[in-house]
Design an enzyme around this catalytic site. Structure first.
Site, PDB file in Angstrom:
ATOM      1  N   GLY A 254       0.836  -1.202   0.000  1.00 36.08           N
ATOM      2  CA  GLY A 254       0.000   0.000   0.000  1.00 36.08           C
ATOM      3  C   GLY A 254       0.861   1.239   0.000  1.00 36.08           C
ATOM      4  O   GLY A 254       2.036   1.185   0.372  1.00 36.08           O
TER       5      GLY A 254
ATOM      6  N   LEU B  66       6.544   1.837   4.947  1.00 33.30           N
ATOM      7  CA  LEU B  66       7.611   2.382   4.099  1.00 33.30           C
ATOM      8  C   LEU B  66       8.142   3.705   4.649  1.00 33.30           C
ATOM      9  O   LEU B  66       9.233   4.131   4.282  1.00 33.30           O
ATOM     10  CB  LEU B  66       7.090   2.588   2.672  1.00 33.30           C
ATOM     11  CG  LEU B  66       6.709   1.304   1.923  1.00 33.30           C
ATOM     12  CD1 LEU B  66       5.969   1.637   0.637  1.00 33.30           C
ATOM     13  CD2 LEU B  66       7.943   0.465   1.619  1.00 33.30           C
TER      14      LEU B  66
ATOM     15  N   HIS C 220      -4.631   0.467   7.461  1.00 31.09           N
ATOM     16  CA  HIS C 220      -3.292   1.063   7.610  1.00 31.09           C
ATOM     17  C   HIS C 220      -3.195   2.329   6.742  1.00 31.09           C
ATOM     18  O   HIS C 220      -2.706   3.369   7.208  1.00 31.09           O
ATOM     19  CB  HIS C 220      -2.243   0.018   7.199  1.00 31.09           C
ATOM     20  CG  HIS C 220      -0.815   0.485   7.224  1.00 31.09           C
ATOM     21  ND1 HIS C 220       0.144  -0.070   8.051  1.00 31.09           N
ATOM     22  CD2 HIS C 220      -0.163   1.428   6.481  1.00 31.09           C
ATOM     23  CE1 HIS C 220       1.312   0.538   7.832  1.00 31.09           C
ATOM     24  NE2 HIS C 220       1.157   1.436   6.876  1.00 31.09           N
ATOM     25  N   GLU C 221      -3.688   2.239   5.501  1.00 30.12           N
ATOM     26  CA  GLU C 221      -3.606   3.398   4.583  1.00 30.12           C
ATOM     27  C   GLU C 221      -4.551   4.515   5.001  1.00 30.12           C
ATOM     28  O   GLU C 221      -4.193   5.693   4.953  1.00 30.12           O
ATOM     29  CB  GLU C 221      -3.898   2.971   3.141  1.00 30.12           C
ATOM     30  CG  GLU C 221      -3.009   1.868   2.585  1.00 30.12           C
ATOM     31  CD  GLU C 221      -1.540   2.044   2.856  1.00 30.12           C
ATOM     32  OE1 GLU C 221      -1.062   3.192   2.869  1.00 30.12           O
ATOM     33  OE2 GLU C 221      -0.864   1.031   3.073  1.00 30.12           O
TER      34      GLU C 221
HETATM   35  C1  SB7 Z   1       1.645  -4.240   6.829  1.00 28.87           C
HETATM   36  C2  SB7 Z   1       2.137  -3.405   5.855  1.00 28.87           C
HETATM   37  C3  SB7 Z   1       1.293  -2.498   5.231  1.00 28.87           C
HETATM   38  C4  SB7 Z   1      -0.027  -2.447   5.590  1.00 28.87           C
HETATM   39  C5  SB7 Z   1      -0.507  -3.290   6.553  1.00 28.87           C
HETATM   40  C6  SB7 Z   1       0.321  -4.180   7.165  1.00 28.87           C
HETATM   41  C7  SB7 Z   1       1.770  -1.554   4.152  1.00 28.87           C
HETATM   42  C8  SB7 Z   1       3.175  -1.139   4.241  1.00 28.87           C
HETATM   43  C9  SB7 Z   1       3.513  -0.059   3.259  1.00 28.87           C
HETATM   44  N1  SB7 Z   1       3.090   1.188   3.721  1.00 28.87           N
HETATM   45  O1  SB7 Z   1       3.846   1.916   4.512  1.00 28.87           O
HETATM   46  C10 SB7 Z   1       1.910   1.744   3.274  1.00 28.87           C
HETATM   47  O2  SB7 Z   1       1.455   2.786   4.012  1.00 28.87           O
HETATM   48 NI    NI Z   2       2.490   2.802   5.924  1.00 25.72          NI
END
Ligand code: SB7
Ligand code: NI
Length: 186
Positions: free
Chosen positions: A60, A111, A153-154
């Site tokens: 995401g 990220l 999360h997003e």
């Molecule tokens: C683990 C990883 C993510 C979402 C849910 C559980 C996405 C990781 C990448 N991101 O930082 C997106 O925001």
């Molecule tokens: Ni994130």
């Protein structure tokens, strides 16, 4: 193309501000950014391209992670288990959610966070989500499993929330009686 250089990290104010609602029609520039956000996720999951460009694999990406304070994000989850989920959503909302919660047994990463923060992040197990495509078409979807976790999360990012805000600092792996690990049946 988007690379890790454009992704802002912890400490950048864009990650702690509420992102702004978008107005339709989106500009060509906004639509191009939407396309690039999804392309980044695909590239980051491609072994050759992630190696070549030094991308951390991601499922995401929220617009404010590239310092664009607007309410849109991309999700790209096409592997094992669930049906493929790959979209950009604008002005996303959770229309309804389950009472039951779920969590990733290995915790979450981000990220924008260059360190591991261990602990369970309890989230709704199932969500019905609404929003719009970059072209302004309405989206309505039911998500569970990893896609439901990723959506939350997003959406948190757009509200200035980071995953570790949900981890119990006194007991990161504590039991949540109403929550089950993702992948553990329904
Ligand atoms: C683990 C990883 C993510 C979402 C849910 C559980 C996405 C990781 C990448 N991101 O930082 C997106 O925001
Ligand atoms: Ni994130």
């Amino acid at each position: 193309m988007i690379t890790m250089d454009q992704i802002v990290r912890e400490g950048h104010p864009a990650l702690r501000k509420r992102a702004e609602e978008m107005t339709f029609p989106l500009t060509e520039e906004e639509k191009e950014t939407a396309r690039q956000m999804l392309e980044f996720l695909k590239n980051s999951q491609n072994p050759e391209l992630s190696e070549k460009y030094g991308l951390r694999p991601g499922i995401g990406l929220a617009a404010n992670q590239i310092a664009l304070p607007k309410r849109m994000f991309a999700i790209h989850i096409v592997d094992e288990g669930s049906e493929p989920v790959s979209f950009v959503i604008v002005n996303p909302k959770i229309a309804s959610h389950s009472g039951a919660r779920s969590f990733l047994p290995g915790g979450e990463g981000c990220l924008s966070v260059d360190r591991e923060v261990p602990g369970f992040v309890p989230r709704y197990a199932k969500v019905t989500v609404k929003g719009f495509t970059p072209d302004g078409e309405p989206i309505k979807r039911r998500l569970k499993g990893l896609p439901a976790i990723a959506f939350q999360h997003e959406l948190d990012h757009l509200n200035g929330v980071l995953f570790y805000d949900h981890i119990d600092p006194d007991d990161p792996f504590r039991d949540y009686p109403d929550a089950r690990p993702v992948g553990d049946g329904e």
